[in-house]
Design a protein around this motif. Structure first.
Motif, mmCIF file in Angstrom:
data_model
loop_
_atom_site.group_PDB
_atom_site.id
_atom_site.type_symbol
_atom_site.label_atom_id
_atom_site.label_comp_id
_atom_site.label_asym_id
_atom_site.label_seq_id
_atom_site.Cartn_x
_atom_site.Cartn_y
_atom_site.Cartn_z
ATOM 1 N N ALA A 124 0.966 -1.329 0.151
ATOM 2 C CA ALA A 124 0.094 0.210 -0.033
ATOM 3 C C ALA A 124 0.686 1.163 0.073
ATOM 4 O O ALA A 124 2.037 1.260 0.631
ATOM 5 N N VAL A 125 0.521 2.078 -0.668
ATOM 6 C CA VAL A 125 1.231 3.565 -0.910
ATOM 7 C C VAL A 125 0.150 4.733 -0.353
ATOM 8 O O VAL A 125 -0.986 4.888 -0.814
ATOM 9 N N VAL A 126 0.721 5.570 0.484
ATOM 10 C CA VAL A 126 -0.189 6.705 0.891
ATOM 11 C C VAL A 126 0.617 8.160 0.365
ATOM 12 O O VAL A 126 1.954 8.201 1.154
ATOM 13 N N ALA A 127 0.002 8.676 -0.539
ATOM 14 C CA ALA A 127 0.812 9.947 -1.072
ATOM 15 C C ALA A 127 0.008 11.007 -0.762
ATOM 16 O O ALA A 127 -1.111 11.391 -1.247
ATOM 17 N N GLU A 128 0.377 12.031 0.318
ATOM 18 C CA GLU A 128 -0.549 13.274 0.664
ATOM 19 C C GLU A 128 0.148 14.262 0.203
ATOM 20 O O GLU A 128 1.178 14.604 -0.132
ATOM 21 N N VAL A 129 -0.818 14.991 -0.416
ATOM 22 C CA VAL A 129 -0.506 16.369 -1.270
ATOM 23 C C VAL A 129 0.737 16.116 -2.066
ATOM 24 O O VAL A 129 1.480 17.021 -2.079
ATOM 25 N N PRO A 164 0.106 -1.636 -6.164
ATOM 26 C CA PRO A 164 -0.350 -1.741 -4.704
ATOM 27 C C PRO A 164 -1.681 -0.663 -4.684
ATOM 28 O O PRO A 164 -1.833 0.068 -5.521
ATOM 29 N N ASP A 165 -2.126 -1.090 -3.623
ATOM 30 C CA ASP A 165 -3.372 -0.007 -3.191
ATOM 31 C C ASP A 165 -2.743 1.186 -3.203
ATOM 32 O O ASP A 165 -1.599 1.497 -2.433
ATOM 33 N N PRO A 194 -10.553 1.062 -8.709
ATOM 34 C CA PRO A 194 -11.441 1.263 -7.560
ATOM 35 C C PRO A 194 -10.468 1.141 -6.274
ATOM 36 O O PRO A 194 -10.636 1.407 -5.055
ATOM 37 N N ARG A 195 -9.076 0.624 -6.500
ATOM 38 C CA ARG A 195 -8.040 0.424 -5.247
ATOM 39 C C ARG A 195 -7.468 1.909 -5.168
ATOM 40 O O ARG A 195 -6.433 1.754 -4.391
ATOM 41 N N THR A 205 -5.369 4.158 -16.858
ATOM 42 C CA THR A 205 -4.315 3.395 -17.599
ATOM 43 C C THR A 205 -4.551 2.078 -17.038
ATOM 44 O O THR A 205 -3.669 0.911 -17.479
ATOM 45 N N ASP A 206 -5.318 1.927 -15.999
ATOM 46 C CA ASP A 206 -5.323 0.401 -15.399
ATOM 47 C C ASP A 206 -6.763 0.403 -14.730
ATOM 48 O O ASP A 206 -6.968 0.428 -13.603
ATOM 49 N N PRO A 207 -7.881 0.271 -15.643
ATOM 50 C CA PRO A 207 -9.208 0.241 -15.149
ATOM 51 C C PRO A 207 -9.659 -0.644 -14.182
ATOM 52 O O PRO A 207 -10.445 -0.491 -13.198
#
Length: 583
Positions: free
Chosen positions: A452-457, A509-510, A543-544, A537-539
């Motif tokens: 999982a990856v969290v990219a904030e602003v 990853p999510d 949703p993830r 690019t990855d329909p």
């Protein structure tokens, strides 16, 4: 109660205090507030004798400010439409703001100006700074019409800052911390300009640069000079006598009492006080303050941050080092509950930044134990491009060397898995702003590494933003990232920009991405168009990929207020725990 911050918030529910500075006579308080998150601050003055605000209001100001010695004038900065603080003004208390006087204007768009008072109360220091170059001026705080006079001129590639010092024999001078011919910075002395600008040839070296210890700042007191240093990844304080500034720990050294902690000089406004306050912070220890008697070296703890029911002994902080692809060792702080083994079974969350020589100083985080109590391992990476390991490591992670920042973060994750310390299939990563760029880059380069990856602003549309000189902060950032109008610099930014380097479809990853409509640092269009490109690019994976946006009042770091920010943090951590399969 001098300033009830809760009472200042309007119906938006957002509030940020830009500055709050008490006048030398202690009768007035200058304070500024932002109620939208756009970092446009309204400056007001409160009479502390009556508790009422004065009539005059400065509608647009920025973060820094300073009082004159007689408390009748206040210096403040103003930013332009690109959010660059470019002017210093002074306001006379009791007069209309339309009569305010322009003190300094900086026409070069690479530079930002700031202003502060000195601890002696005799000078006001103004400085203009880009990523690589700075210039300082001083104004007589007793006669604000005298100055500003330059301390050492402006030379491209040289940064310096000045601190005023009164010596026991009645003499005075300036302490100058500079990178002039000193990568990790050295300490100089300079005469106080009096009626004319001076250049750097008036400076005298007082403390040479160290090969391994970064000199951060010098604070003068009657009893000596307190140096703030970064030594082997930790921030420490050293006291040196006025007559021997090159002394090695001449008057004592203060280090953190906590594993992985840092010490810093807390509010110590009195030049002749004899006592200074030292703040001690760590990720897993509530903060403490110690009174340091400069004359004797005695230390006494005078305050501890309250954390009812919390036992820091239940947690462990260790420093580990992992090799990057080029062989450079990458340090990381590894934090866990004492009952969580490092045997390859626990999931992990990495946090990284790695830009601007910035250091995310350790700070007690009440949300972190909640994460560790659930069996998580939390890892803070010390990357090239950041300042944790000194200026040389910063320079090795910017401009053409920016890829080193991303390599280092991946190397820590790979090392944790390779050495069997955490579960290699359950590693998440998180970062904000330039740290969000880091997340976008490592997502594109190693999507297989993360659960999982969290990219904030996140700053993820690097090339487009750096081409747009009208976007806030762009011109001032060219010396950090590069100027894409130059082909070589365009090429190295294009090679890592997340928007142009999406991960291949399948196996992603999510992803949780955040943004804020009123964010003046990363325009909300950047994460929005990145998310749109990723989903297009990855329909099947779309949703993830979640996009969480502050559409009302809110800024670069999310909602304001203790409860609002904790609620935001709970959302993010709950998502991470869910993605890693933690009950």
């Amino acid at each position: 109660m001098l300033l009830d911050i809760d009472a200042l918030a309007d119906e938006s529910g957002y509030l940020d205090v830009g500055l709050s500075i008490v006048s030398p006579d202690e009768d007035l308080l200058a304070y500024s507030v932002d109620t939208s998150g756009e970092e446009v601050f309204t400056l007001r003055f409160r009479d502390l004798r009556t508790g009422r605000d004065l009539e005059e209001v400065v509608g647009r100001s920025y973060y820094s400010g300073a009082w004159s010695a007689d408390s009748s004038w206040f210096f403040y900065t103003v930013h332009d439409e690109a959010y660059r603080p470019y002017e210093v003004w002074r306001h006379r208390i009791g007069t209309p703001v339309e009569e305010d006087v322009l003190v300094l204007s900086e026409p070069d768009q690479h530079f930002e100006v700031q202003v502060r008072g000195t601890r002696t109360g005799d000078l006001v220091v103004l400085w203009s700074e880009s990523n690589t170059t700075s210039e300082c001026w001083v104004v007589d705080a007793h006669d604000v019409g005298r100055g500003p006079w330059s301390v050492g001129g402006r030379r491209h590639g040289v940064r310096y800052h000045a601190e005023h010092r009164r010596l026991p024999d009645g003499r005075q001078d300036l302490l100058v911390v500079t990178d002039d011919d000193a990568v990790e910075l050295r300490l100089m002395t300079a005469p106080v300009p009096d009626g004319a600008d001076q250049d750097h040839t008036a400076w005298t070296e007082a403390r040479p640069a160290s090969g391994s210890t970064r000199l951060l700042r010098a604070d003068a007191f009657a009893a000596g000079v307190v140096l703030t240093l970064r030594d082997r990844g930790a921030q420490v304080l050293e006291l040196v006598p006025h007559d021997d500034l090159a002394a090695a720990q001449g008057g004592g050294r203060v280090e953190s009492d906590f594993p992985g902690g840092d010490v810093s000089l807390a509010s110590s406004p009195l030049y002749d006080g004899g006592l200074v306050m030292v703040r001690d912070d760590a990720w897993l220890h509530p903060a403490a303050c110690r009174a340091w008697e400069l004359g004797t070296g005695a230390l006494e703890t005078v305050w501890r941050q309250e954390a009812p029911g919390y036992d820091p002994e239940q947690y462990v902080t260790e420093r580990r080092t992992f090799p990057a692809p080029d062989g450079t060792g990458v340090p990381a702080l590894v934090m866990r509950h004492r009952d969580t083994p490092l045997d390859g079974t626990a999931p992990a969350l990495l946090y990284g930044y790695g830009s601007y020589e910035a250091v995310f100083e350790p700070e007690w985080d009440p949300a972190l134990p909640s994460l560790l109590d659930r069996g998580m391992v939390y890892v803070f990476t010390h990357l090239r491009g950041g300042g944790e390991m000194g200026r040389r490591r910063y320079l090795d992670g910017k401009l053409a060397h920016k890829q080193h920042t991303f390599d280092d973060h991946i190397a820590v994750a790979d090392g944790l898995a390779r050495e069997g310390l955490v579960d290699g299939d359950r590693i998440a990563t998180r970062g904000l702003s330039a740290g969000g760029l880091l997340q976008g880059a490592v997502l594109g380069q190693r999507p297989d590494r993360w659960r999982a990856v969290v990219a904030e602003v996140p700053f993820v549309d690097v090339v487009t933003t750096m081409f747009d000189a009208e976007t806030p902060l762009t011109v001032t950032e060219w010396e950090e990232w590069g100027d894409p109008r130059r082909r070589e610099e365009f090429d190295w930014m294009l090679a890592y920009s997340p928007y142009e380097n999406l991960p291949p479809a399948g196996g992603r990853p999510d992803l949780l991405v955040t943004g804020a409509v009123h964010d003046p640092r990363v325009m909300v269009r950047e994460p929005a168009k990145w998310v749109a490109a990723l989903r297009a690019t990855d329909p099947d994976w779309g949703p993830r990929c979640l996009f969480r946006v502050e559409t009302g009042a809110g800024a670069h770091v999310g909602p304001s207020g203790r409860y609002g920010h904790l609620a935001y943090e709970a959302e993010v951590l709950a998502w991470v725990l869910d993605r890693l399969g933690v009950a």
